[in-house]
Design an enzyme around this catalytic site. Structure first.
Site, PDB file in Angstrom:
ATOM      1  N   SER A  55       0.864  -1.187   0.000  1.00 64.50           N
ATOM      2  CA  SER A  55       0.000   0.000   0.000  1.00 64.50           C
ATOM      3  C   SER A  55       0.891   1.225   0.000  1.00 64.50           C
ATOM      4  CB  SER A  55      -0.867   0.006   1.267  1.00 64.50           C
ATOM      5  OG  SER A  55      -1.482   1.267   1.447  1.00 64.50           O
TER       6      SER A  55
ATOM      7  N   TYR B 172      -1.471  -1.123  10.349  1.00 70.20           N
ATOM      8  CA  TYR B 172      -1.541  -1.355   8.897  1.00 70.20           C
ATOM      9  C   TYR B 172      -0.247  -0.894   8.229  1.00 70.20           C
ATOM     10  CZ  TYR B 172      -3.766  -1.214   4.196  1.00 70.20           C
ATOM     11  OH  TYR B 172      -4.099  -1.408   2.874  1.00 70.20           O
TER      12      TYR B 172
ATOM     13  N   LYS C  19       2.368  -3.239   6.225  1.00 66.15           N
ATOM     14  CA  LYS C  19       2.594  -3.016   4.787  1.00 66.15           C
ATOM     15  C   LYS C  19       4.065  -2.673   4.504  1.00 66.15           C
ATOM     16  CE  LYS C  19      -1.579  -3.655   3.041  1.00 66.15           C
ATOM     17  NZ  LYS C  19      -1.834  -4.790   2.127  1.00 66.15           N
TER      18      LYS C  19
HETATM   19  P1  NAI Z   1     -11.525  -5.679  -0.489  1.00 64.70           P
HETATM   20  O1  NAI Z   1     -12.052  -5.559   0.898  1.00 64.70           O
HETATM   21  O2  NAI Z   1     -12.408  -5.330  -1.627  1.00 64.70           O
HETATM   22  O3  NAI Z   1     -10.914  -7.128  -0.716  1.00 64.70           O
HETATM   23  C1  NAI Z   1     -10.136  -7.772   0.247  1.00 64.70           C
HETATM   24  C2  NAI Z   1     -10.463  -9.259   0.224  1.00 64.70           C
HETATM   25  O4  NAI Z   1      -9.594  -9.914   1.140  1.00 64.70           O
HETATM   26  C3  NAI Z   1     -11.900  -9.559   0.662  1.00 64.70           C
HETATM   27  O5  NAI Z   1     -12.547 -10.369  -0.299  1.00 64.70           O
HETATM   28  C4  NAI Z   1     -11.732 -10.269   1.988  1.00 64.70           C
HETATM   29  O6  NAI Z   1     -12.729 -11.279   2.242  1.00 64.70           O
HETATM   30  C5  NAI Z   1     -10.355 -10.894   1.816  1.00 64.70           C
HETATM   31  N1  NAI Z   1      -9.752 -11.218   3.109  1.00 64.70           N
HETATM   32  C6  NAI Z   1      -9.751 -10.511   4.257  1.00 64.70           C
HETATM   33  N2  NAI Z   1      -9.114 -11.186   5.233  1.00 64.70           N
HETATM   34  C7  NAI Z   1      -8.723 -12.367   4.682  1.00 64.70           C
HETATM   35  C8  NAI Z   1      -8.044 -13.497   5.186  1.00 64.70           C
HETATM   36  N3  NAI Z   1      -7.644 -13.556   6.462  1.00 64.70           N
HETATM   37  N4  NAI Z   1      -7.801 -14.522   4.354  1.00 64.70           N
HETATM   38  C9  NAI Z   1      -8.204 -14.467   3.050  1.00 64.70           C
HETATM   39  N5  NAI Z   1      -8.884 -13.443   2.532  1.00 64.70           N
HETATM   40  C10 NAI Z   1      -9.128 -12.397   3.335  1.00 64.70           C
HETATM   41  O7  NAI Z   1     -10.226  -4.736  -0.472  1.00 64.70           O
HETATM   42  P2  NAI Z   1      -9.140  -4.366  -1.574  1.00 64.70           P
HETATM   43  O8  NAI Z   1      -8.984  -2.913  -1.502  1.00 64.70           O
HETATM   44  O9  NAI Z   1      -9.403  -5.003  -2.874  1.00 64.70           O
HETATM   45  O10 NAI Z   1      -7.842  -5.000  -0.902  1.00 64.70           O
HETATM   46  C11 NAI Z   1      -6.887  -5.760  -1.599  1.00 64.70           C
HETATM   47  C12 NAI Z   1      -5.503  -5.432  -1.087  1.00 64.70           C
HETATM   48  O11 NAI Z   1      -5.157  -4.094  -1.460  1.00 64.70           O
HETATM   49  C13 NAI Z   1      -5.355  -5.475   0.441  1.00 64.70           C
HETATM   50  O12 NAI Z   1      -4.120  -6.082   0.770  1.00 64.70           O
HETATM   51  C14 NAI Z   1      -5.372  -4.030   0.843  1.00 64.70           C
HETATM   52  O13 NAI Z   1      -4.700  -3.818   2.069  1.00 64.70           O
HETATM   53  C15 NAI Z   1      -4.660  -3.393  -0.336  1.00 64.70           C
HETATM   54  N6  NAI Z   1      -4.853  -1.967  -0.528  1.00 64.70           N
HETATM   55  C16 NAI Z   1      -6.103  -1.426  -0.760  1.00 64.70           C
HETATM   56  C17 NAI Z   1      -6.234  -0.074  -1.031  1.00 64.70           C
HETATM   57  C18 NAI Z   1      -7.564   0.555  -1.379  1.00 64.70           C
HETATM   58  O14 NAI Z   1      -7.633   1.787  -1.494  1.00 64.70           O
HETATM   59  N7  NAI Z   1      -8.633  -0.181  -1.578  1.00 64.70           N
HETATM   60  C19 NAI Z   1      -5.066   0.817  -1.031  1.00 64.70           C
HETATM   61  C20 NAI Z   1      -3.822   0.139  -0.789  1.00 64.70           C
HETATM   62  C21 NAI Z   1      -3.730  -1.187  -0.540  1.00 64.70           C
END
Ligand code: NAI
Length: 259
Positions: free
Chosen positions: A150, A163, A167
């Site tokens: 991130s 977080y 990260k």
């Molecule tokens: P999202 O919430 O849409 O998707 C995250 C997914 O990870 C969900 O489907 C959730 O069920 C799954 N998840 C959560 N805990 C889990 C576990 N213990 N085991 C397996 N799956 C698990 O969020 P997003 O934004 O698509 O997140 C994807 C990655 O991007 C994450 O690592 C997040 O930290 C990172 N990120 C997101 C940003 C944003 O603005 N949305 C910015 C920077 C990084």
């Protein structure tokens, strides 16, 4: 060490595991792998959303199977990785994408819990999945690991230290494993998304998102999950064989902007 003979841009027949692929960037990335002809192992803590994502890939003509997987559970990680390799006949690509948001002020009574969960899901899980995948990556012709960190790994937001620490750890893990595994031809890279329209940011009011994006990013907007997914998939091409150990912001210019 020899240069790979064919610098192919095709992922046809490659086997890719994307964690947290039931939503947001993970789902978008899994769908792009599907479109490019890869066999996609779609895993998520939420098994129903993983199944829906795999079904969408299959409906579009791709090859995908879903598994429920909590990436913080070492036993599940080993069992599901073995099941993926058995189902598709190996593993070429691992995308560590699963994540949670865990805002917590340093003096919050919940800080210990937020710290423990953030480190478990956002950092420890990456080494668990990588160690489970290694036996198969070592047999691959174009082994690739992409870790999703991130921009919080590069700068920081107040009240988000668990977080940010996790990260930032992902960027260190990426560099260290790139160096350790490089002689085996395994590339390890890291992407730092900026503000992206996913499940994680869905709860932020639209007006606040617009104000933040205009004030902080060069492009003046949030990103689409597929705009990150395309960078991830590009790092996984056989032709991306000389890129390793890098951390790439995909952030609409957030890190480039001072004012
Ligand atoms: P999202 O919430 O849409 O998707 C995250 C997914 O990870 C969900 O489907 C959730 O069920 C799954 N998840 C959560 N805990 C889990 C576990 N213990 N085991 C397996 N799956 C698990 O969020 P997003 O934004 O698509 O997140 C994807 C990655 O991007 C994450 O690592 C997040 O930290 C990172 N990120 C997101 C940003 C944003 O603005 N949305 C910015 C920077 C990084």
């Amino acid at each position: 060490m020899s240069i790979p003979p064919a610098l192919s841009r095709s992922l046809q027949g490659s086997i890719a595991h994307v964690t947290g692929a039931g939503s947001g960037m993970g789902r978008a990335t899994a769908e792009i792998f599907g479109t490019e002809g890869a066999h996609v192992a779609v895993t998520d803590f939420n098994g129903e959303s993983a199944e829906a994502a795999a079904e969408a890939i299959r409906r579009a003509g791709g090859s995908a199977q879903a598994w429920a997987l909590d990436v913080s559970d070492a036993g599940q990680v080993r069992a599901v990785t073995e099941a993926i390799a058995a189902r598709f006949g190996g593993l070429d690509i691992l995308v560590n994408n699963a994540g949670i948001s865990a805002f917590s002020p340093i003096d919050s009574p919940d800080y210990d819990a937020a710290w423990a969960r953030s480190l478990a899901v956002l950092l420890t899980a990456h080494q668990l999945t990588i160690r489970a995948a290694l036996p198969w990556l070592r047999k691959s012709k174009a082994p690739r690991i992409v870790n999703i960190a991130s921009t919080e790994a590069l700068g920081a937001t107040s009240r988000d230290s668990p977080y940010a620490a996790a990260k930032a750890g992902v960027t260190g893990l990426t560099r260290a494993l790139a160096v350790e595994l490089g002689r085996e031809g395994i590339t390890v890279n890291c992407i730092c998304p900026g503000p992206i329209l996913t499940g994680m940011t869905a709860g932020i009011p639209e007006a606040d998102k617009a104000t933040y994006a205009k004030r902080r990013t060069a492009l003046g907007r949030y990103g689409d999950p597929a705009e990150v997914g395309h960078m991830t998939v590009s790092l996984c091409l056989p032709a991306a064989s000389y890129i390793t150990g890098v951390t790439i912001p995909v952030d609409g210019g957030l890190m480039a902007r001072n004012a």
